[in-house]
Motif scaffolding. Structure first.
Motif, PDB file in Angstrom:
ATOM      1  N   VAL A   1       0.822  -1.215   0.000  1.00 26.08           N
ATOM      2  CA  VAL A   1       0.000   0.000   0.000  1.00 26.08           C
ATOM      3  C   VAL A   1       0.858   1.268   0.000  1.00 26.08           C
ATOM      4  CG1 VAL A   1      -2.007  -1.122   1.034  1.00 26.08           C
ATOM      5  CG2 VAL A   1      -0.238  -0.146   2.519  1.00 26.08           C
ATOM      6  N   ILE A   2       2.096   1.152   0.460  1.00 26.74           N
ATOM      7  CA  ILE A   2       3.084   2.227   0.360  1.00 26.74           C
ATOM      8  C   ILE A   2       4.258   1.670  -0.437  1.00 26.74           C
ATOM      9  CG2 ILE A   2       4.609   3.809   1.602  1.00 26.74           C
ATOM     10  CD1 ILE A   2       1.676   4.416   2.079  1.00 26.74           C
ATOM     11  N   ASP A   3       4.625   2.360  -1.508  1.00 32.14           N
ATOM     12  CA  ASP A   3       5.602   1.771  -2.425  1.00 32.14           C
ATOM     13  C   ASP A   3       6.393   2.877  -3.116  1.00 32.14           C
ATOM     14  OD1 ASP A   3       6.975  -0.152  -3.803  1.00 32.14           O
ATOM     15  OD2 ASP A   3       5.296  -0.765  -5.082  1.00 32.14           O
ATOM     16  N   LEU A   4       7.485   2.484  -3.767  1.00 35.91           N
ATOM     17  CA  LEU A   4       8.216   3.408  -4.621  1.00 35.91           C
ATOM     18  C   LEU A   4       7.430   3.662  -5.885  1.00 35.91           C
ATOM     19  CD1 LEU A   4      11.861   1.983  -4.376  1.00 35.91           C
ATOM     20  CD2 LEU A   4      10.978   4.047  -3.292  1.00 35.91           C
ATOM     21  N   LEU A   5       7.611   4.840  -6.458  1.00 37.44           N
ATOM     22  CA  LEU A   5       6.992   5.135  -7.747  1.00 37.44           C
ATOM     23  C   LEU A   5       7.703   4.363  -8.852  1.00 37.44           C
ATOM     24  CD1 LEU A   5       6.498   8.995  -7.515  1.00 37.44           C
ATOM     25  CD2 LEU A   5       4.730   7.251  -7.402  1.00 37.44           C
ATOM     26  N   PRO A   6       7.002   4.065  -9.926  1.00 35.65           N
ATOM     27  CA  PRO A   6       7.668   3.408 -11.059  1.00 35.65           C
ATOM     28  C   PRO A   6       8.863   4.239 -11.536  1.00 35.65           C
ATOM     29  CG  PRO A   6       5.295   3.371 -11.360  1.00 35.65           C
ATOM     30  CD  PRO A   6       5.556   4.231 -10.159  1.00 35.65           C
ATOM     31  N   GLY A   7       9.977   3.570 -11.774  1.00 37.91           N
ATOM     32  CA  GLY A   7      11.157   4.258 -12.284  1.00 37.91           C
ATOM     33  C   GLY A   7      12.105   4.748 -11.216  1.00 37.91           C
ATOM     34  N   GLN A   8      11.687   4.668  -9.929  1.00 42.32           N
ATOM     35  CA  GLN A   8      12.582   5.102  -8.866  1.00 42.32           C
ATOM     36  C   GLN A   8      13.689   4.073  -8.649  1.00 42.32           C
ATOM     37  OE1 GLN A   8       9.746   5.816  -5.653  1.00 42.32           O
ATOM     38  NE2 GLN A   8      10.519   7.895  -5.525  1.00 42.32           N
ATOM     39  N   LYS A   9      14.895   4.580  -8.457  1.00 40.92           N
ATOM     40  CA  LYS A   9      16.026   3.713  -8.158  1.00 40.92           C
ATOM     41  C   LYS A   9      16.734   4.253  -6.919  1.00 40.92           C
ATOM     42  CE  LYS A   9      16.812   2.344 -12.978  1.00 40.92           C
ATOM     43  NZ  LYS A   9      17.794   2.303 -14.098  1.00 40.92           N
ATOM     44  N   LEU A  10      17.462   3.388  -6.270  1.00 39.37           N
ATOM     45  CA  LEU A  10      18.126   3.771  -5.036  1.00 39.37           C
ATOM     46  C   LEU A  10      19.638   3.760  -5.197  1.00 39.37           C
ATOM     47  CD1 LEU A  10      15.935   1.769  -2.505  1.00 39.37           C
ATOM     48  CD2 LEU A  10      15.697   4.132  -3.206  1.00 39.37           C
TER      49      LEU A  10
ATOM     50  N   GLU B   1      18.634  10.869  -3.982  1.00 45.30           N
ATOM     51  CA  GLU B   1      18.285  11.210  -5.361  1.00 45.30           C
ATOM     52  C   GLU B   1      16.842  10.879  -5.695  1.00 45.30           C
ATOM     53  OE1 GLU B   1      20.979   9.632  -8.212  1.00 45.30           O
ATOM     54  OE2 GLU B   1      22.563  11.078  -7.736  1.00 45.30           O
ATOM     55  N   THR B   2      16.260   9.902  -4.991  1.00 52.60           N
ATOM     56  CA  THR B   2      14.893   9.498  -5.310  1.00 52.60           C
ATOM     57  C   THR B   2      13.863  10.181  -4.427  1.00 52.60           C
ATOM     58  OG1 THR B   2      15.062   7.649  -3.775  1.00 52.60           O
ATOM     59  CG2 THR B   2      15.684   7.237  -6.064  1.00 52.60           C
ATOM     60  N   MET B   3      14.276  11.076  -3.585  1.00 49.11           N
ATOM     61  CA  MET B   3      13.356  11.668  -2.622  1.00 49.11           C
ATOM     62  C   MET B   3      12.601  12.851  -3.202  1.00 49.11           C
ATOM     63  SD  MET B   3      15.695  11.525   0.805  1.00 49.11           S
ATOM     64  CE  MET B   3      14.401  12.173   1.832  1.00 49.11           C
TER      65      MET B   3
ATOM     66  N   ARG C   1       9.883  15.628   2.542  1.00 47.18           N
ATOM     67  CA  ARG C   1      11.155  14.895   2.625  1.00 47.18           C
ATOM     68  C   ARG C   1      10.834  13.414   2.814  1.00 47.18           C
ATOM     69  NH1 ARG C   1      15.308  13.320   6.803  1.00 47.18           N
ATOM     70  NH2 ARG C   1      17.267  13.183   5.652  1.00 47.18           N
ATOM     71  N   HIS C   2      10.632  12.740   1.719  1.00 43.89           N
ATOM     72  CA  HIS C   2      10.300  11.318   1.797  1.00 43.89           C
ATOM     73  C   HIS C   2      10.577  10.670   0.448  1.00 43.89           C
ATOM     74  CE1 HIS C   2       6.579  11.653  -0.606  1.00 43.89           C
ATOM     75  NE2 HIS C   2       6.542  12.859  -0.099  1.00 43.89           N
ATOM     76  N   ARG C   3      10.560   9.351   0.444  1.00 46.77           N
ATOM     77  CA  ARG C   3      10.837   8.598  -0.776  1.00 46.77           C
ATOM     78  C   ARG C   3       9.626   7.767  -1.206  1.00 46.77           C
ATOM     79  NH1 ARG C   3      15.280   6.511   0.787  1.00 46.77           N
ATOM     80  NH2 ARG C   3      16.639   7.919  -0.376  1.00 46.77           N
ATOM     81  N   TYR C   4       8.974   7.115  -0.246  1.00 44.49           N
ATOM     82  CA  TYR C   4       7.879   6.190  -0.565  1.00 44.49           C
ATOM     83  C   TYR C   4       6.552   6.932  -0.635  1.00 44.49           C
ATOM     84  CZ  TYR C   4      11.134   2.351   0.006  1.00 44.49           C
ATOM     85  OH  TYR C   4      12.193   1.495  -0.161  1.00 44.49           O
ATOM     86  N   GLU C   5       5.642   6.407  -1.459  1.00 45.65           N
ATOM     87  CA  GLU C   5       4.367   7.073  -1.733  1.00 45.65           C
ATOM     88  C   GLU C   5       3.192   6.127  -1.501  1.00 45.65           C
ATOM     89  OE1 GLU C   5       4.193  10.205  -2.580  1.00 45.65           O
ATOM     90  OE2 GLU C   5       6.176  10.726  -3.372  1.00 45.65           O
TER      91      GLU C   5
END
Length: 536
Positions: free
Chosen positions: A416-425, A430-432, A461-465
């Protein structure tokens, strides 16, 4: 009028409160009608504090333009009530990286790169650039982090030494903040550490124009005259600064000492009329509250309250507005379980789960959020706190027991909380999503009524959506999507109907709160906490 430059250094020990003194002076000069900007120079090699543990450096404060900065910038913004930019925070790492990048591009035409002049020139460029901005300030206050004598601070001190020659002595002022300790065993004030600190600063070529002496007890006139004589300063340029009951008292204390008047005199600024009535009212309301509430802050860095400094200050601002004292109850998320949650929250009138990263303590936060939801305790979830509110709702209302954030469980059935498509770590940060983003509020929701607007902007200030694939299921189950980013359809705010205050926000409202302009969410949260206390 030429821009005036004030440099604030510290001696004897660290953590003297240079940032509060710089911010307080900024407030006093602004009250006199001057445009003021403040910046902080930190001597550490990190480019910014974004990857540093809160245990190392307290909270990370975020500006509108998405810069991850030192917590002192939060004090600056709260005191002078101005939004700062990346120009307000410079580290040794940032300076050296800029110089090295230029050298690699051949911009120095084969020269040998040295601390003097290349590093010091870059430091000065960062100071002068603030004065060249649109709507340039009348006064730039620059705090030099660390303590005189630290080897890593020397390039910054050399740079500000050169500034007096470049901008003229009438446009440059040095303020040195020192500790004057009181020895209980001897029953005496000791001025020698201050003398040595000023002497060391003089060895660099900087001679303070003003001394601010921090002390836990009032300094006698004899002690102040002794400091004046041995530090080669007129007595009227030596000031004491005692501990106040609140940091918001400091501008009034310094004004009573006459610091701002002396600064204006030395810099040739007109000693304009000013009115500190608003600030005095803030302090009076803060120190003379009759009612109080207890707010639990559920986090994993609760042993260091500075990790959540802006949340604490924002709650204080909400308390000032409502004439309520806000007591913080620090609760370690790792120590919460089903057996102790009721006892832990028995004396609590509101619950906040602030931002953070990583999986440590998440289960405890979920237990606290469920408790707030079920027992109608006012709840505010910030960033990770909002994400955990979504997970808790999915698990305990929708029955998705495996629901989670992929930050903690990449293999969950319900991400239910996930990275957006195309995000890399590949690189941290850089992905925030950092800085100011727009948010459109859903009409007639609780949060829309609190803001009194349909369009807002807040700092992130966050990474996951929030995973948009599950919107329909959440809405059907009763979760309210109260705000979303209109540019990319990202969920920003959730709330629950028929609850006195259950709001989760993906952003950090605490970064925009001011003592004279409390953030709407914190104003309403404190108000609802008081109502809950009165009726439980």
């Amino acid at each position: 009028m030429s821009t005036k430059f004030i440099f604030v250094t510290g001696g004897v020990v660290s953590s003297l409160g240079k940032g509060i003194i710089a911010a307080s002076l900024g407030r006093l000069l602004k009250e006199r009608g001057y445009k003021v900007s403040i910046q902080k120079f930190d001597p550490y090699i990190n480019v910014d504090p974004g990857t540093m543990s809160p245990y190392q450096h307290g909270e990370i404060f975020i500006t509108d333009d998405g810069t991850e900065t030192d917590l002192d910038l939060g004090h600056y913004e709260r005191f002078i009530d101005e939004n700062l930019t990346q120009a307000a925070h410079v580290t040794s790492g940032k300076v050296y990286k800029t110089v090295i990048d230029r050298e690699r591009r051949g911009e120095y035409l084969g020269a040998t790169i040295q601390v003097i002049p290349h590093i010091t020139n870059e430091i000065k460029r960062n100071i002068l650039n603030v004065a060249r901005l649109d709507n340039a300030p009348d006064v730039v206050i620059t705090e030099i982090g660390g303590t005189v004598g630290d080897i890593e601070s020397q390039p910054f001190l050399e740079a500000i030494r050169q500034m007096k020659t470049e901008v003229g002595s009438n446009n440059c002022l040095y303020i040195h903040v020192t500790l004057v300790p009181y020895l209980n065993a001897a029953g005496e004030i000791k001025t020698k550490p201050t003398q040595h600190s000023v002497r060391e600063l003089g060895g660099i070529g900087i001679y303070p124009d003003i001394l601010v002496c921090r002390s836990t007890v009032p300094l006698s006139e004899g002690a102040l005259e002794r400091i004046s004589m041995f530090c080669n300063l007129p007595r009227e340029q030596v000031f004491q600064n005692l501990n106040g009951k609140s940091i918001y008292e400091v501008p009034l204390m310094l004004n009573e000492e006459g610091l701002d008047s002396k600064v204006c005199e030395l810099l040739g600024l007109e000693n304009n009329n000013y009115d500190l009535g608003e600030w005095k009212n803030i302090v009076a309301r803060l120190l003379n509250t009759k009612d109080q509430v207890n707010i639990a802050i559920i986090g994993k860095y609760v042993e260091l309250p500075n990790a959540y400094l802006s949340v604490v200050e924002s709650l204080s601002h909400g308390g000032i507005y409502n004439d309520i004292k806000v007591n913080m109850k620090w609760v370690s998320a790792e120590k919460i379980n089903d057996e102790n949650i009721q006892e832990t929250m028995d004396d609590v009138d509101g619950i906040i789960v602030p931002g953070g990263f990583g999986e440590r303590g998440l289960e405890g936060k979920l237990i606290a959020i469920q408790y707030a939801r079920v027992y109608n305790i006012p709840f505010l979830g910030i960033s990770l706190g909002m994400q955990m509110a979504v997970v808790e709702f999915a698990r305990n209302v929708m029955g998705w027991r495996d629901a989670h954030t992929t930050e903690a469980n990449p293999h969950t059935t319900y991400p239910v909380i996930d990275l957006l498509p195309g995000q890399k770590l590949d690189k941290l940060g850089e992905t925030m999503r950092l800085g100011k983003y727009r948010c459109s509020l859903t009409p007639d929701t609780h949060v829309q009524k609190i803001y009194g607007s349909l369009e807002i902007d807040e700092r992130h200030r966050h990474r996951y959506e929030f995973n948009n694939n599950y919107i329909k299921q959440f809405v059907d189950a009763g979760l309210v999507i109260a705000g979303k980013n209109p540019d990319n359809n990202l969920m920003e705010i959730i709330e629950i109907k028929d609850h006195p205050f259950f709001i989760g926000v993906q952003f950090h409202p605490e970064f925009k709160s001011r003592p004279n302009r409390p953030h709407p969410l914190f104003k309403e949260f404190v108000k609802c906490a008081k109502h809950y206390k009165d009726n439980k």
